[in-house]
Design an enzyme around this catalytic site. Structure first.
Site, short mmCIF file in Angstrom:
data_model
loop_
_atom_site.label_atom_id
_atom_site.label_comp_id
_atom_site.label_asym_id
_atom_site.label_seq_id
_atom_site.Cartn_x
_atom_site.Cartn_y
_atom_site.Cartn_z
N LYS A 145 0.83 -1.12 -0.06
CA LYS A 145 0.19 0.05 -0.20
C LYS A 145 0.79 1.26 0.05
O LYS A 145 0.37 2.36 -0.57
CB LYS A 145 -0.76 0.09 1.26
CG LYS A 145 -2.12 -0.81 1.07
CD LYS A 145 -3.25 -0.28 0.28
CE LYS A 145 -4.47 -0.88 0.26
NZ LYS A 145 -4.66 -2.11 -0.24
N LYS A 167 -3.92 -12.08 -7.52
CA LYS A 167 -5.32 -12.74 -7.21
C LYS A 167 -6.39 -11.56 -7.51
O LYS A 167 -6.02 -10.50 -7.73
CB LYS A 167 -5.07 -12.56 -5.48
CG LYS A 167 -5.07 -11.40 -4.82
CD LYS A 167 -5.65 -11.17 -3.49
CE LYS A 167 -5.82 -9.68 -2.94
NZ LYS A 167 -6.62 -9.64 -1.78
N LYS A 211 -10.51 -6.07 -5.97
CA LYS A 211 -11.09 -4.85 -6.25
C LYS A 211 -10.24 -3.73 -6.75
O LYS A 211 -10.29 -2.91 -7.41
CB LYS A 211 -12.09 -4.33 -5.19
CG LYS A 211 -13.36 -5.23 -5.06
CD LYS A 211 -13.95 -5.01 -3.75
CE LYS A 211 -13.83 -6.09 -2.71
NZ LYS A 211 -14.23 -6.14 -1.41
#
Ligand code: ADP
Ligand code: TRP
Length: 332
Positions: free
Chosen positions: A111, A194, A197
């Protein structure tokens, strides 16, 4: 005694990665164990959603939980923000969570790379809040996908550390759980990794996807220029399609495409058409159910109220023990 705890962040609609990684296990486990399933709306604040988006996503996930088969009578189904006790436990655990170990968590590093303008403290302490979610109900089994393994390790670390510090056996060790033994990783359609969203709309097959967009997404999924030489492994993108087929197609269909791949006669267009058809059959029953439940405000309100009441009772009991161990004593 086993207690099951798990949550999903409300960041839009649920996709089949969420279903096979987490929700499918929730539905099985609610038959046999006390279960706490929640919508991790505090967690979703790390990315600063607007108030409208936040509420809309929470409502969607609640409706999708119910449509998928979660039973609010059997399990405790609640919103994380309805249980303020979790923020108190988060605070206590934060006092014994160290910068070095938090900075080493892969989801934090990822992140920090992908959103360099918003590396906030909530992101850094995300695993502490997740540990609080689990320890709050003394969770032992945590049904999650493979990407959450490291967070579970942290939850064990924080729970054990608290136990040691206060010389108490208050928190049992939570373990990641999947019915399939191996934790699941459902690949996305863009070949990136994977299904997620954050990888964008084209990567995900949503439980509520309309038939035409589902078909378009699958037909556009990444493949390669043709089968590899006999005996060689398929490219990652093609392997992803095989993995998705295993989730929804019959074993005969999977074997057929594997064989034509090995023979070098496979047509990716046919394979994707088959996958789209079987996927449509798989998700179609949910589509209508989700929209019916979304329109049923009374059912959503009843579910959330019942869940909040049950979750708060469990949370209050744990917090009482925790406060007493830490040394808080009332003067009045
Ligand atoms: P996303 O990555 O799409 O934002 P979340 O992080 O909210 O999804 O995941 C919620 C739950 O679904 C977690 O238990 C997570 O492990 C599981 N999950 C998410 N994506 C996948 C996937 N592609 N395969 C398996 N499990 C997944
Ligand atoms: N971190 C999880 C995810 O991104 C969501 C989550 C929050 C969770 N708290 C949890 C999962 C507690 C299991 C248990 O998917």
């Amino acid at each position: 005694m086993e207690t099951v705890v798990s949550g999903i962040r409300p960041t839009g609609m649920l996709h089949i990665g969420n279903y096979f990684g987490a929700v499918r296990n929730f539905i099985q486990l609610q038959e046999s164990y006390p279960c706490f399933f929640f919508i991790a709306d505090f967690h979703s604040l790390t990315t600063h959603p607007t108030p409208g988006d936040l509420h809309g996503s929470v409502k969607r996930v609640l409706a999708e939980y119910l449509a998928a088969g979660l039973d609010p009578e059997k399990s405790t189904l609640y919103l994380q923000s309805d249980v303020p006790e979790v923020t108190e436990l988060y605070l206590y655990l934060n006092m014994n969570a160290y910068l070095g170990e938090l900075e080493r968590v892969s989801s934090f590093k990822e992140k920090a790379r992908s959103q360099p303008d918003n590396i906030n403290a909530g992101l850094l302490t995300y695993p502490v809040l997740m540990a609080a979610d689990i320890l709050l109900h003394k969770g032992t089994r945590v049904p999650v996908g493979k990407d959450q393994e490291q967070h579970l390790e942290m939850a064990r670390t924080f729970g054990n550390r608290f136990n040691r510090l206060y010389q108490a056996e208050i928190f049992p060790e939570p373990q990641a759980f999947s019915e399939t033994k191996e934790l699941v990783k459902v690949p996305g359609l863009t070949g990136a990794g994977k299904m997620s969203k954050s990888a964008g709309e084209a990567d995900c097959i949503y439980l509520a996807d309309p038939a035409d967009s589902l078909n378009k997404k699958i037909m556009r999924a990444k493949t390669d220029s043709g089968p590899a030489a006999p005996g060689e492994q398929p490219s990652q993108a093609v392997q992803n399609l095989f993995d998705l087929m295993h989730l929804v197609c019959s074993s005969e269909v999977c074997a057929h495409y594997r064989e034509t791949y090995n023979l070098g006669t496979i047509r990716y267009g046919d394979m994707k058409k088959q996958l789209a058809e079987d996927m449509e059959r798989f998700i179609a029953p949910w589509r209508e159910k989700i929209s019916d439940i979304l329109a049923d405000d009374a059912l959503l309100a009843r579910t959330a109220a019942l869940g909040a009441e049950k979750a708060r009772a469990s949370a209050a009991a744990t917090l009482q023990e925790v406060r007493s161990l830490i040394g808080f004593r009332k003067f009045y």
